[in-house]
Design a protein around this motif. Sequence first.
Motif, short mmCIF file in Angstrom:
data_model
loop_
_atom_site.label_atom_id
_atom_site.label_comp_id
_atom_site.label_asym_id
_atom_site.label_seq_id
_atom_site.Cartn_x
_atom_site.Cartn_y
_atom_site.Cartn_z
N ARG A 88 0.84 -1.21 0.00
CA ARG A 88 0.00 0.00 0.00
C ARG A 88 0.88 1.25 0.00
O ARG A 88 0.59 2.22 -0.72
N ARG A 89 1.91 1.24 0.82
CA ARG A 89 2.81 2.40 0.87
C ARG A 89 3.54 2.59 -0.45
O ARG A 89 3.75 3.73 -0.90
N GLU A 90 3.92 1.50 -1.09
CA GLU A 90 4.56 1.59 -2.40
C GLU A 90 3.61 2.18 -3.43
O GLU A 90 4.01 3.01 -4.26
N ASN A 91 2.37 1.73 -3.39
CA ASN A 91 1.37 2.28 -4.32
C ASN A 91 1.15 3.76 -4.07
O ASN A 91 1.02 4.56 -5.00
N ALA A 92 1.11 4.14 -2.79
CA ALA A 92 0.93 5.55 -2.44
C ALA A 92 2.10 6.40 -2.93
O ALA A 92 1.92 7.51 -3.44
N LYS A 93 3.29 5.86 -2.78
CA LYS A 93 4.48 6.59 -3.23
C LYS A 93 4.45 6.80 -4.74
O LYS A 93 4.79 7.88 -5.24
N MET A 94 4.00 5.79 -5.47
CA MET A 94 3.89 5.93 -6.92
C MET A 94 2.87 7.00 -7.29
O MET A 94 3.13 7.85 -8.16
N TYR A 95 1.71 6.98 -6.62
CA TYR A 95 0.71 8.01 -6.86
C TYR A 95 1.26 9.40 -6.52
O TYR A 95 1.04 10.36 -7.27
N ASP A 96 1.95 9.48 -5.38
CA ASP A 96 2.52 10.78 -4.97
C ASP A 96 3.42 11.36 -6.05
O ASP A 96 3.40 12.57 -6.33
N TYR B 6 -2.88 2.68 -15.57
CA TYR B 6 -4.15 3.07 -16.17
C TYR B 6 -4.83 4.14 -15.33
O TYR B 6 -5.37 5.13 -15.86
N ILE B 7 -4.81 3.97 -14.02
CA ILE B 7 -5.41 4.95 -13.11
C ILE B 7 -4.71 6.29 -13.25
O ILE B 7 -5.35 7.35 -13.40
N VAL B 8 -3.39 6.27 -13.22
CA VAL B 8 -2.61 7.51 -13.32
C VAL B 8 -2.84 8.20 -14.67
O VAL B 8 -3.09 9.41 -14.73
N ASP B 9 -2.76 7.43 -15.74
CA ASP B 9 -2.93 8.02 -17.07
C ASP B 9 -4.33 8.59 -17.25
O ASP B 9 -4.51 9.65 -17.87
N LYS C 50 -16.12 10.94 -14.46
CA LYS C 50 -15.24 10.62 -15.58
C LYS C 50 -14.41 9.37 -15.29
O LYS C 50 -14.17 8.56 -16.20
N LEU C 51 -13.98 9.20 -14.05
CA LEU C 51 -13.25 7.99 -13.68
C LEU C 51 -14.15 6.77 -13.79
O LEU C 51 -13.73 5.70 -14.27
N GLN C 52 -15.39 6.93 -13.36
CA GLN C 52 -16.35 5.83 -13.45
C GLN C 52 -16.58 5.44 -14.90
O GLN C 52 -16.68 4.25 -15.24
N ASP C 53 -16.67 6.43 -15.78
CA ASP C 53 -16.86 6.16 -17.21
C ASP C 53 -15.70 5.34 -17.78
O ASP C 53 -15.88 4.60 -18.76
#
Length: 396
Positions: free
Chosen positions: A283-291, A386-389, A328-331
């Motif tokens: 989870r922390r790794e994923n958060a760091k990537m998002y950050d 995909y989420i980030v893009d 838009k994210l839901q779409d």
Amino acid sequence: MNIPLVDLKAQYKTVEEKAMKAVSEVLSSASYIMGKDVTEFEKEFAEYIGVKHAISVGNGTDALVLALMACGIGEGDEVITTPFTFFATAESISFIGATPVFVDVEKDTYNIDPLKIEEKITKKTKAIMPVHIFGQPAKMDEIMAIAKKYNLKVIEDAAQAVGSEYKGKKSGAIGDVGCFSFFPTKNLGCAGDGGIITTSNDNIATIARALRTHGSGENGQRAYNLLNNINEEVKTSEGHDDTVYNPLKYYNYLIGFNTRLDTIQAAILRIKLSNIDNWNEKRRENAKMYDEKLKDTGLTLPFSILESKSVYNMYVVQSGNREEMINKLQDKGISTGVYYPVPMHLQKVYKNLGYIEGDMPVAEYLAHRTFAIPIFPELSIEQKDYIVDTIKDINC
């Protein structure tokens, strides 16, 4: 691509073989209530958190209720807490006849603001209940100092924060009592409802154990003796099966509840507890990537204080165009969650407390801006990209 906010099926696949074996063993043992796995899980969880006692219960809400009662809080008392949380936090205070007194939160951490607590303390105040929201511990040094100054109990609502740390100490081991939820979507979740109370206070543990089973049996007698300053030998129930027949349960000493963690749930949680540090690190790794990859978007990203180690039960961002963003994210197949659309002080059930809009400006501000995006440990690289893009393609 469709990405859920939390993927319980993906997590189950990682423990399926062990979980099926453990459940099968419980079923074949026919020890369904307060069985061996419950006892072992309580020991393992207490050791993991760093406390003397862990008392498992039916759910996280019951953990809060029993913790409050075990601390001697009840009718006419006041408990200071946050308005930016799930309803169970305030509900548990109201349930025992006390009054929740709300203190606004910090705009960056979303946690209760310690600088605003003292002004809300009255002669009726008996406790502070901070919430380690979204997996990040509140500023516990300041809270504990205030509690010591005014002789108040501190009950940590750590429902979303199994494994989180503040200055090297785990949430649930800092205040007088810690309360956790094992609802399936929590970072440590079971296959149903479950909760646990943690404490190093022997008296609080004794009373909590009694309250979870109708105030009966040996724990009920111990609690009764403790509360009435009685010194006498207590009968034990060793050798009896709580599922079928335990004669001591027909002797009642306190008005309690029926709130126990099922043996099957405890067996599953023992397996998951052995994985929790690895899952939290992911989870922390994923958060760091998002950050790193979302820092130049129009979103306000989560803020972590240096003293804490968050487990990111949720990765909650802020947007001035929240509804447009989530639509838009839901779409695009990306699930989101709004936490929390109505702060506690503006809930209709608390209209009698006299709060009005504007009383908690930060919580109200956040209620209109925050939403969570997927951060569960099983997210693939493709899903995260995909989420980030997708977020970058949306005009934030």
